[in-house]
Design a protein around this motif. Structure first.
Motif, PDB file in Angstrom:
ATOM      1  N   ASP A  75     -10.031  22.266  10.646  1.00  0.00           N
ATOM      2  CA  ASP A  75      -9.835  23.873  10.770  1.00  0.00           C
ATOM      3  C   ASP A  75     -11.594  24.229  11.638  1.00  0.00           C
ATOM      4  O   ASP A  75     -12.517  24.297  10.257  1.00  0.00           O
ATOM      5  CB  ASP A  75      -9.534  24.218   9.123  1.00  0.00           C
ATOM      6  N   ALA A  77     -12.814  26.783  11.964  1.00  0.00           N
ATOM      7  CA  ALA A  77     -13.306  28.402  11.416  1.00  0.00           C
ATOM      8  C   ALA A  77     -14.000  28.045  10.093  1.00  0.00           C
ATOM      9  O   ALA A  77     -14.914  28.575   9.745  1.00  0.00           O
ATOM     10  CB  ALA A  77     -12.225  29.136  11.740  1.00  0.00           C
ATOM     11  N   GLU A  78     -13.240  27.505   9.351  1.00  0.00           N
ATOM     12  CA  GLU A  78     -14.123  26.758   7.651  1.00  0.00           C
ATOM     13  C   GLU A  78     -14.942  26.113   8.275  1.00  0.00           C
ATOM     14  O   GLU A  78     -16.070  26.124   7.755  1.00  0.00           O
ATOM     15  CB  GLU A  78     -12.263  26.278   7.509  1.00  0.00           C
ATOM     16  N   ASP A  80     -17.103  26.397  10.626  1.00  0.00           N
ATOM     17  CA  ASP A  80     -18.573  26.835  10.912  1.00  0.00           C
ATOM     18  C   ASP A  80     -18.694  27.674  10.059  1.00  0.00           C
ATOM     19  O   ASP A  80     -20.218  28.052   9.450  1.00  0.00           O
ATOM     20  CB  ASP A  80     -18.079  28.029  12.394  1.00  0.00           C
ATOM     21  N   LYS A  81     -18.358  28.524   9.048  1.00  0.00           N
ATOM     22  CA  LYS A  81     -18.481  29.372   8.269  1.00  0.00           C
ATOM     23  C   LYS A  81     -19.242  27.858   7.038  1.00  0.00           C
ATOM     24  O   LYS A  81     -20.513  28.595   7.009  1.00  0.00           O
ATOM     25  CB  LYS A  81     -16.886  29.877   7.157  1.00  0.00           C
ATOM     26  N   ASP A  82     -18.984  27.210   6.517  1.00  0.00           N
ATOM     27  CA  ASP A  82     -19.591  26.081   5.833  1.00  0.00           C
ATOM     28  C   ASP A  82     -21.158  25.667   6.797  1.00  0.00           C
ATOM     29  O   ASP A  82     -21.477  25.659   5.853  1.00  0.00           O
ATOM     30  CB  ASP A  82     -18.223  24.545   5.379  1.00  0.00           C
ATOM     31  N   TYR A  83     -20.601  25.333   8.077  1.00  0.00           N
ATOM     32  CA  TYR A  83     -22.131  24.909   8.332  1.00  0.00           C
ATOM     33  C   TYR A  83     -22.976  25.866   8.117  1.00  0.00           C
ATOM     34  O   TYR A  83     -24.919  25.963   8.182  1.00  0.00           O
ATOM     35  CB  TYR A  83     -21.771  24.468  10.371  1.00  0.00           C
ATOM     36  N   ASN A  84     -22.827  27.348   8.849  1.00  0.00           N
ATOM     37  CA  ASN A  84     -23.489  28.410   8.763  1.00  0.00           C
ATOM     38  C   ASN A  84     -24.253  28.924   6.983  1.00  0.00           C
ATOM     39  O   ASN A  84     -25.419  29.195   7.092  1.00  0.00           O
ATOM     40  CB  ASN A  84     -23.169  29.684   9.152  1.00  0.00           C
ATOM     41  N   SER A  85     -23.351  28.797   6.390  1.00  0.00           N
ATOM     42  CA  SER A  85     -23.529  29.072   4.841  1.00  0.00           C
ATOM     43  C   SER A  85     -24.753  27.742   4.921  1.00  0.00           C
ATOM     44  O   SER A  85     -25.388  28.397   3.779  1.00  0.00           O
ATOM     45  CB  SER A  85     -22.131  28.737   4.069  1.00  0.00           C
ATOM     46  N   ARG A  86     -24.197  26.820   4.537  1.00  0.00           N
ATOM     47  CA  ARG A  86     -25.793  25.313   4.506  1.00  0.00           C
ATOM     48  C   ARG A  86     -26.574  26.308   5.283  1.00  0.00           C
ATOM     49  O   ARG A  86     -27.705  26.222   4.140  1.00  0.00           O
ATOM     50  CB  ARG A  86     -25.211  24.046   5.282  1.00  0.00           C
TER      51      ARG A  86
END
Length: 158
Positions: A75, A77-78, A80-86
């Motif tokens: 996934d 999209a998820e 990328d969200k995890d990566y950016n949050s990190r």
């Protein structure tokens, strides 16, 4: 005579309130992401090491630049969200650690100043007790418990 008053900078009541309010606002802002991990969970999931971070970064680069080569089972999209949050969390943590280090450094200097002043007061109290000034005998007896004359034993190393 030792150095004293190494830190004469003190926060005003308004600055203390501002800092406490800012911390409360930060805690409130981050409340949605708070997760309590057990010691076992921390060990199980742990922080990825530097080599694995480089691996994740490289996979993210490939996905961004050549998405046709990326696994369809992921996934993205998820991811990328995890990566950016990190990345955001790493930045926030670095800033918070810098603030914590600065607070710890200031506290160390205030602790030192307090201890040196307390030693001076104890020396003065001993002097006054020697002159039989009323009240100082009780004070010295209360304070001398913090100064043991016998060397403390160090536990054996195994």
């Amino acid at each position: 005579m030792g150095l004293t008053n190494l830190n004469n900078t003190h926060l005003t009541a308004a600055k203390i309130t501002d800092a406490q309010d800012a911390l409360t606002a930060l805690e409130t802002a981050l409340q949605d992401i708070q997760v309590n991990l057990s010691a076992e969970d921390r060990k199980k999931y742990g922080s990825i090491n530097e080599q694995n971070k480089l691996f994740v970064n490289k996979v993210a680069d490939f996905n961004k630049n050549t998405p046709q080569l990326s696994a369809t089972d992921v996934d993205w999209a998820e991811f990328d969200k995890d990566y950016n949050s990190r990345l955001v969390y790493e930045g926030l943590i670095a800033r918070l650690l810098a603030v914590a280090t600065n607070l710890q450094n200031a506290k160390i200097l205030h602790d030192y100043d307090n201890y040196q002043a307390a030693l001076t007061d104890y020396d003065y109290s001993n002097y006054k007790q020697g002159t039989n000034t009323p009240g100082y005998e009780v004070k010295v007896n209360e304070l001398k418990q913090f100064f043991t004359r016998t060397p403390q034993e160090t536990p054996p190393t195994t």
